[in-house]
Design an enzyme around this catalytic site. Structure first.
Site, PDB file in Angstrom:
ATOM      1  CD  GLN A 225      -3.031  -6.202  23.381  1.00 35.16           C
ATOM      2  OE1 GLN A 225      -4.158  -5.945  22.959  1.00 35.16           O
ATOM      3  NE2 GLN A 225      -2.668  -5.972  24.627  1.00 35.16           N
TER       4      GLN A 225
ATOM      5  CD  GLU B 133      -8.776  -7.077  24.015  1.00 34.07           C
ATOM      6  OE1 GLU B 133      -9.106  -6.110  23.300  1.00 34.07           O
ATOM      7  OE2 GLU B 133      -8.932  -7.108  25.242  1.00 34.07           O
TER       8      GLU B 133
HETATM    9  C1  BGC Z   1      -6.162  -4.103  25.177  1.00 35.76           C
HETATM   10  C2  BGC Z   1      -6.167  -4.833  26.493  1.00 35.76           C
HETATM   11  C3  BGC Z   1      -6.129  -3.839  27.613  1.00 35.76           C
HETATM   12  C4  BGC Z   1      -7.262  -2.851  27.494  1.00 35.76           C
HETATM   13  C5  BGC Z   1      -7.201  -1.759  28.541  1.00 35.76           C
HETATM   14  C6  BGC Z   1      -7.323  -3.133  25.145  1.00 35.76           C
HETATM   15  O1  BGC Z   1      -7.281  -2.386  23.979  1.00 35.76           O
HETATM   16  O2  BGC Z   1      -6.249  -4.999  24.115  1.00 35.76           O
HETATM   17  O3  BGC Z   1      -5.049  -5.689  26.570  1.00 35.76           O
HETATM   18  O4  BGC Z   1      -6.197  -4.483  28.836  1.00 35.76           O
HETATM   19  O5  BGC Z   1      -7.219  -2.233  26.229  1.00 35.76           O
HETATM   20  O6  BGC Z   1      -6.039  -0.998  28.413  1.00 35.76           O
END
Ligand code: BGC
Length: 737
Positions: free
Chosen positions: A584, A468
């Site tokens: 990630q 993200e």
């Molecule tokens: C992650 C997402 C995840 C979300 C909920 C975020 O920090 O980047 O991939 O879906 O947390 O766990």
């Protein structure tokens, strides 16, 4: 004892984390691992699955019900609470085999000790029921008062969510009935308290709470026990008379008695463990951590309902808005598929049920088909805010594009339905909505994609991949591959339907107005869709177009640029945004999902390239690195990632803030990742076309890994024994009853 999580001393600092670590639950509700005397200040929560409320223009979030276990102790006029009086001894224990929370607290007085022993469970045999056994002993004769009842002044992040408090009591029960303030959904808690001693009892009421004051003269050294039977109902329950039924559950539980309720509950836990326990020999810490991860998945599993799914923070509170993310489909589903396929079906049913929300979201952005909510609540509308982080320097909200651009969510939904279909062989899943979802997801991607005339190919532009930190990128390899997969699944689904159920197929196509031309378009889209490939020389797959041009610096370097530890790393101004540092697993996640399509060399090259550039800033990340390293034959690389993922809720060492927003709670995706790493990674379990194969590589410290899987109604016991001298493994696969 690899079935117990224990803390042997009271430490105020651990209160919040212990709320997560010692949590109990039954899929209907989760109860944080707090002590009986705690209140909302210590984040006590009885978090209800699937019931949400919005206060003003704040985030919608799940409801915390009134706390029916609230109990305080007064001895000779003085309060005995860990919060006001340092105990001389204190243990808090979670028995994960039986789903029981226990505490034992002692204080020294002049002439002896005062001891509280309490245990409670959220019944698995009746999901509305909480039972508490609370025992007090004083070594000297004294006057004891126990204040116990229902504390309706609950913890909320964006509340208050409950209003219209109606407090009731009669000789036997006390009851708090409320309504949620947005949708006026009833939330009712009833409590019956039994005791095995004589006492004076009076009722105390405040604005939101009803308590019993139980007063008695305690003889020295005698145990005095109260038994509380607490029942929780909401307007979401399929019942005509919530109030009456709620009371009835408490009455029946009281008639049943504590021991009987307890043993019925334990029988259900035994049934769960019978199929899902995993035995690790050689390393007790790993054994406990893995069982604990499995426990975490069980306590949030919607066994009782096919309308619910699992929020990203389980049932540990209101963080992440109690919303369902791709975490469920991509990280938790495999555990349920292999050990309780009926739960997996419930989970995908939730997505089928919320298809309309996904259609509306696609339409909102000017697309066709189904664009699933990034953060989904009860009806599939997107709860994700435009501003998910706050600038720590200015206090201003920062625009993030998570909900607008993480289009890979729809592919995760199609993938989950398809995996469940393949695993269970259940055509009904496709016929009862699964096929419709898959086709609508494919349709969405077709409307989202760009056809580049000059390159004669479709591209998926302007997206956010799993990483993200880099927003609005083009040709994210993971997303494009998942889109390709959705198309593949959609075309296969159509083939199956046309072949086996031609009438139903026609009906479906006409219902969703899916024309022949549209099918042909999907075929062309699939043929001409650009999915980034490994570089010929380095074998590395570029995460997205232009990633290779970003600054290549170390994680330490990026960290050193932070001016505030809570600063957000991604988006427009984040320290990682202009660098190759990723949040990630992204490309590595893709390679793990489609491991059969890439060579070992490609997988290795990408693992080696991306791992040092990965922050693992999401708890979803380490398990994927563990899985891929097992796949390329390197269990020792995988091992520290397994340890990290399986301990995430035991150590509490996870990110607590995104910007200045609290994001604490449990991490079920990582828990699912722990199971995947052990079984699919180290165990090397593969199930293809109904056949089980094992290609195991156990970590050095493990001598044995044994587990069960359920495959199309048959149960198999898989036992991998490793000779510690030769390193060779012996595998047996037994069909069991
Ligand atoms: C992650 C997402 C995840 C979300 C909920 C975020 O920090 O980047 O991939 O879906 O947390 O766990």
């Amino acid at each position: 004892m690899a079935w117990r999580v224990k803390e042997e001393r009271f430490n105020k600092e651990n209160i919040v984390n212990n709320g997560n670590k010692f949590i109990t639950g039954n899929g209907y509700m989760g109860f944080r691992g707090t002590l009986e005397e705690y209140t909302k200040n210590e984040l006590v929560a009885c978090n209800i699955s699937g019931l949400y409320d919005r206060q003003g223009d704040k985030w919608r979030e799940p409801i915390n019900a009134p706390i029916g276990t609230f109990t305080t102790l007064i001895v000779d006029g003085e309060e005995y609470s860990v919060l006001s009086k340092e105990p001389t001894q204190h243990t808090q224990v979670l028995d994960i085999k039986e789903g029981i929370h226990r505490r034992n607290t002692e204080w020294d007085r002049e002439k002896g000790k005062v001891i509280i022993k309490a245990e409670r469970f959220l019944s698995l045999s009746n999901v509305h029921l909480i039972c508490l056994k609370y025992t007090v002993l004083s070594e000297e004769t004294c006057e004891i008062e126990i204040n116990t009842g229902i504390d309706g002044d609950v913890w909320d992040i964006n509340g208050p969510h409950l209003e219209n408090y109606k407090l009731e009591n009669d000789d036997e029960y006390i009851k708090v009935s409320t309504l949620t303030q947005e949708l006026k959904v009833p939330v009712v808690v009833a409590e019956i308290c039994k005791r095995d001693f004589e006492a004076e009892e009076t009722i105390l009421k405040t604005e939101k709470s009803v308590l019993r004051n139980i007063k008695f003269k305690a003889d020295a050294g005698v145990e005095y026990t109260i038994y509380k039977y607490v029942s929780v109902y909401t307007g979401n329950d399929e019942t005509k008379n919530i109030e009456a039924e709620c009371l009835d559950v408490a009455v029946k539980a009281a008639e049943n008695g504590y021991d009987k309720n307890y043993s019925e509950h334990v029988t259900k836990w035994n049934e769960r463990w019978e199929v899902s326990d995993v035995i690790i020999e050689g390393n007790d810490d790993d054994q406990l951590a893995l069982r604990y991860s499995i426990y975490q998945l069980h306590i949030i599993a919607p066994v009782h309902s096919n309308k619910l799914s699992i929020p990203a923070r389980g049932l540990s509170g209101q963080t992440y808005k109690g919303a369902i993310f791709w975490d469920t489909e991509m990280f938790m589903l495999p555990f349920f598929l292999h050990t309780s396929p009926e739960v997996a079906i419930n989970l995908v049913n939730y997505r089928i049920r919320t298809l309309q929300g996904a259609r509306e979201k696609a339409n909102y952005y000017g697309f066709k088909g189904a664009f699933y909510a990034w953060e989904s609540q009860e009806d599939g509308q997107d709860a994700c805010s435009d501003f998910n982080v706050t600038d720590v320097f200015t206090g201003r909200p920062v625009k993030t594009y998570f909900k607008d651009k993480q289009v890979h969510i729809s592919a995760a939904v199609s993938h989950a339905i398809w995996e469940t279909y393949k695993f269970t062989g259940d055509d009904d899943l496709l016929l009862n909505g699964g096929a419709e979802v898959i086709l609508e997801c494919a349709r969405f991607y077709y409307s989202y994609a760009y056809f580049k005339e000059d390159k004669d190919r479709y591209e998926i532009l302007d997206v956010i991949g799993p990483d993200e930190y880099h927003e609005r990128v083009n040709n994210n390899a993971y997303t494009s591959k998942m889109v390709y997969n959705t198309l593949d699944i959609a075309l296969k689904t159509l083939e199956i339907l046309q072949d086996k159920y031609p009438e139903e197929c026609l009906k479906l196509l006409s219902k969703i107005k899916f024309s022949k031309e549209e099918i042909l378009s999907l075929i062309k889209f699939k043929e001409k869709l650009y999915v980034p490939m490994p570089d010929k020389k380095t074998l590395v797959i570029e995460q997205f177009s232009g990633y290779n041009q970003l600054e290549d610096c170390t994680l330490e370097e990026v960290k050193s640029r932070l001016l505030d530890p809570k600063e957000y790393w991604g988006g427009g101004h984040g320290v990682a945004s202009t660098t190759k540092i990723i949040k990630q697993a992204d490309v590595v996640l893709m390679l793990n999902l489609f491991k059969n399509e890439y060579s070992k060399e490609v997988k290795r090259a990408n693992w080696e390239y991306y791992e040092p550039r990965t922050e693992h800033g999401s708890s979803l990340s380490p398990c994927i690195y563990a899985l891929l390293s097992c796949d390329i034959g390197n269990a020792e690389w995988a091992y520290p990632f397994f340890v990290k993922t399986s301990n995430v809720d035991l150590t509490g060492e996870s990110k607590q803030f995104a910007g200045s927003i609290y994001i604490g709670g449990t991490h079920p995706a990582a828990n699912g990742g722990a199971w995947m790493s052990a079984i699919l990674g180290f165990g090397g379990l593969k199930i293809q076309e109904g056949k089980i194969t094992i290609d195991s590589k156990l970590p050095n410290s493990w001598n044995r890994l044994a587990f069960k899987v359920i495959l199309r109604g048959e149960k198999y016991f898989i036992d991998i024994n490793r000779d510690s001298n030769t390193g060779d493994s012996k595998v047996s696969i037994l069909k069991t009853s």
